[in-house]
Write a protein that holds these residues in place. Structure first.
Motif, PDB file in Angstrom:
ATOM      1  N   GLN A 134       0.832  -1.205   0.000  1.00  0.00           N
ATOM      2  CA  GLN A 134       0.000   0.000   0.000  1.00  0.00           C
ATOM      3  C   GLN A 134       0.864   1.252   0.000  1.00  0.00           C
ATOM      4  OE1 GLN A 134      -2.924   0.173   3.096  1.00  0.00           O
ATOM      5  NE2 GLN A 134      -3.945   1.945   2.212  1.00  0.00           N
ATOM      6  N   ILE A 135       1.930   1.255   0.795  1.00  0.00           N
ATOM      7  CA  ILE A 135       2.830   2.414   0.833  1.00  0.00           C
ATOM      8  C   ILE A 135       3.509   2.596  -0.514  1.00  0.00           C
ATOM      9  CG2 ILE A 135       4.978   3.295   1.817  1.00  0.00           C
ATOM     10  CD1 ILE A 135       4.129   2.049   4.484  1.00  0.00           C
ATOM     11  N   THR A 136       3.977   1.496  -1.108  1.00  0.00           N
ATOM     12  CA  THR A 136       4.672   1.569  -2.390  1.00  0.00           C
ATOM     13  C   THR A 136       3.776   2.162  -3.465  1.00  0.00           C
ATOM     14  OG1 THR A 136       6.068  -0.330  -1.864  1.00  0.00           O
ATOM     15  CG2 THR A 136       5.828   0.241  -4.188  1.00  0.00           C
ATOM     16  N   SER A 195      -5.138   3.674  -7.275  1.00  0.00           N
ATOM     17  CA  SER A 195      -6.033   4.372  -6.351  1.00  0.00           C
ATOM     18  C   SER A 195      -6.668   3.436  -5.334  1.00  0.00           C
ATOM     19  CB  SER A 195      -7.129   5.104  -7.126  1.00  0.00           C
ATOM     20  OG  SER A 195      -6.579   6.152  -7.881  1.00  0.00           O
ATOM     21  N   THR A 196      -6.891   2.176  -5.733  1.00  0.00           N
ATOM     22  CA  THR A 196      -7.499   1.254  -4.778  1.00  0.00           C
ATOM     23  C   THR A 196      -6.591   1.036  -3.573  1.00  0.00           C
ATOM     24  OG1 THR A 196      -6.573  -0.684  -5.905  1.00  0.00           O
ATOM     25  CG2 THR A 196      -8.762   0.049  -6.591  1.00  0.00           C
ATOM     26  N   PHE A 197      -5.276   1.099  -3.799  1.00  0.00           N
ATOM     27  CA  PHE A 197      -4.337   0.983  -2.686  1.00  0.00           C
ATOM     28  C   PHE A 197      -4.208   2.309  -1.942  1.00  0.00           C
ATOM     29  CE2 PHE A 197      -3.200  -2.664  -5.216  1.00  0.00           C
ATOM     30  CZ  PHE A 197      -2.784  -3.609  -4.296  1.00  0.00           C
ATOM     31  N   THR A 198      -4.132   3.410  -2.697  1.00  0.00           N
ATOM     32  CA  THR A 198      -3.990   4.733  -2.084  1.00  0.00           C
ATOM     33  C   THR A 198      -5.143   5.023  -1.132  1.00  0.00           C
ATOM     34  OG1 THR A 198      -2.839   5.537  -4.046  1.00  0.00           O
ATOM     35  CG2 THR A 198      -3.743   7.191  -2.570  1.00  0.00           C
ATOM     36  N   THR A 210      -6.148  -4.022  -0.924  1.00  0.00           N
ATOM     37  CA  THR A 210      -5.090  -4.160   0.086  1.00  0.00           C
ATOM     38  C   THR A 210      -5.230  -5.476   0.845  1.00  0.00           C
ATOM     39  OG1 THR A 210      -6.409  -2.968   1.726  1.00  0.00           O
ATOM     40  CG2 THR A 210      -4.904  -1.673   0.376  1.00  0.00           C
ATOM     41  N   ILE A 211      -6.428  -6.031   0.855  1.00  0.00           N
ATOM     42  CA  ILE A 211      -6.646  -7.313   1.511  1.00  0.00           C
ATOM     43  C   ILE A 211      -6.361  -8.465   0.558  1.00  0.00           C
ATOM     44  CG2 ILE A 211      -8.369  -8.767   2.670  1.00  0.00           C
ATOM     45  CD1 ILE A 211      -9.867  -6.195   3.379  1.00  0.00           C
ATOM     46  N   LEU A 212      -6.742  -8.292  -0.708  1.00  0.00           N
ATOM     47  CA  LEU A 212      -6.651  -9.369  -1.677  1.00  0.00           C
ATOM     48  C   LEU A 212      -5.228  -9.689  -2.090  1.00  0.00           C
ATOM     49  CD1 LEU A 212      -9.681  -8.391  -3.954  1.00  0.00           C
ATOM     50  CD2 LEU A 212      -9.610 -10.125  -2.160  1.00  0.00           C
ATOM     51  N   TYR A 213      -4.326  -8.708  -2.049  1.00  0.00           N
ATOM     52  CA  TYR A 213      -2.939  -8.943  -2.450  1.00  0.00           C
ATOM     53  C   TYR A 213      -2.109  -9.468  -1.281  1.00  0.00           C
ATOM     54  CZ  TYR A 213      -3.034  -6.969  -7.151  1.00  0.00           C
ATOM     55  OH  TYR A 213      -3.270  -6.745  -8.481  1.00  0.00           O
ATOM     56  N   THR A 250       4.415  -5.479  -6.562  1.00  0.00           N
ATOM     57  CA  THR A 250       4.837  -4.070  -6.507  1.00  0.00           C
ATOM     58  C   THR A 250       6.098  -3.799  -7.320  1.00  0.00           C
ATOM     59  OG1 THR A 250       6.050  -4.516  -4.466  1.00  0.00           O
ATOM     60  CG2 THR A 250       3.815  -3.643  -4.239  1.00  0.00           C
ATOM     61  N   LEU A 251       6.711  -4.854  -7.831  1.00  0.00           N
ATOM     62  CA  LEU A 251       7.952  -4.678  -8.585  1.00  0.00           C
ATOM     63  C   LEU A 251       7.753  -3.763  -9.783  1.00  0.00           C
ATOM     64  CD1 LEU A 251      10.899  -5.674  -8.524  1.00  0.00           C
ATOM     65  CD2 LEU A 251      10.206  -7.494 -10.106  1.00  0.00           C
ATOM     66  N   TYR A 252       6.619  -3.912 -10.466  1.00  0.00           N
ATOM     67  CA  TYR A 252       6.386  -3.106 -11.667  1.00  0.00           C
ATOM     68  C   TYR A 252       6.247  -1.625 -11.328  1.00  0.00           C
ATOM     69  CZ  TYR A 252       1.396  -2.370 -10.786  1.00  0.00           C
ATOM     70  OH  TYR A 252       0.194  -1.973 -10.262  1.00  0.00           O
TER      71      TYR A 252
END
Length: 270
Positions: free
Chosen positions: A64-66, A203-206, A212-215, A223-225
């Motif tokens: 989420q932070i990334t 935006s779903t993470f922001t 944030t739950i599903l990942y 998050t590498l990409y």
């Protein structure tokens, strides 16, 4: 972060810091934000600081932070492009001054709204608020005078000027009378399919939605990409600064692969 991705991100960041160091010698100590070059440098410098933070926290940041940091950096990159590179210099100047007015007016309104919700407030705080608002209001007046004195107002309609709409629509088409973030991404060289991903997926993470739950945090590839994407954004920022400060940066030696990446993204990002 995967080693190659980490290294590419670092290489671009080092090159941007070279640009920042060179321009800092000229503009860092100046607070003359009426000067477009100084203001654009200040925005660029904040971007470099945020990129440095993103790099240094890459091994400990959550997904989420990334994505939130990535979204913020991309937003600021698109603002920098709009105010310094898109369309004519005249349009860039108008957008820049409207951007300053909008920021100042927002601070004025925030202080007024916050103070109005307290029945009791110390004299010192009230006085400081009054001084701050008075200063900001005077700067807003001067900026508006500057716009009209330099005839920058003739490229935007009266409503946009009144509302300090620095995202007013010009040559690039838009669905409304103000550019959306996705449209700003497209303007700033980001292809449409990437723009949609940033606007929707990031935006779903922001905003802390269900993604944030599903990942799973156990899967670093999710998050590498983001780091790969922001690495290319760094190269584009470098290209933009070289275009805006040709004399100031003419003797600066930058890595050829960094320059090539900026050129490729600028001309043929698909």
């Amino acid at each position: 972060m995967e080693q190659n991705t980490h290294r590419r991100f670092q290489i671009c960041l080092i090159e941007l810091e070279k640009i920042n160091d060179t321009l800092s010698e000229l503009y860092l100590d100046s607070n003359n934000l009426y000067n477009h070059k100084i203001g654009i440098f200040k925005i660029f410098r904040k971007l470099v600081i945020n990129l440095r933070f993103m790099y240094e926290t890459s091994e400990v940041s959550s997904q989420q932070i990334t994505l939130s940091l990535g979204r913020m950096i991309i937003d600021h990159y698109s603002i920098l492009y709009l105010l310094s590179t898109h369309s004519s210099r005249k349009e860039q100047l108008l957008r820049y001054y409207l951007y300053l007015i909008d920021s100042l007016q927002s601070r004025i309104n925030t202080i007024q709204d916050f103070s109005s919700n307290f029945s009791e407030m110390s004299e010192e705080i009230l006085k400081n608020n009054e001084i701050s608002n008075s200063h900001d209001q005077n700067v807003v007046i001067k900026l508006k005078e500057f716009i009209f004195e330099n005839k920058l107002n003739d490229i935007a309609n009266e409503k946009d000027l009144e509302n300090s709409n620095w995202k007013f629509v010009s040559s690039h088409p838009a669905k409304k009378n103000v550019y959306s973030w996705q449209e700003l991404y497209n303007i700033s060289k980001i292809p449409e399919h990437f723009s949609k991903a940033i606007q929707n997926h990031f935006s779903t993470f922001t905003h802390g939605l269900g993604m944030t739950i599903l990942y799973s945090e156990d899967n670093p590839e999710s998050t590498l990409y983001v780091y790969e994407f922001v690495t290319l954004i760094q190269a584009l920022i470098g290209k933009m600064m070289l275009l805006n400060y040709p004399e100031e940066l003419k003797n600066l030696e930058l890595r050829q692969d960094f320059l090539d990446s900026g050129e490729a993204g600028w001309n043929d990002w698909k």
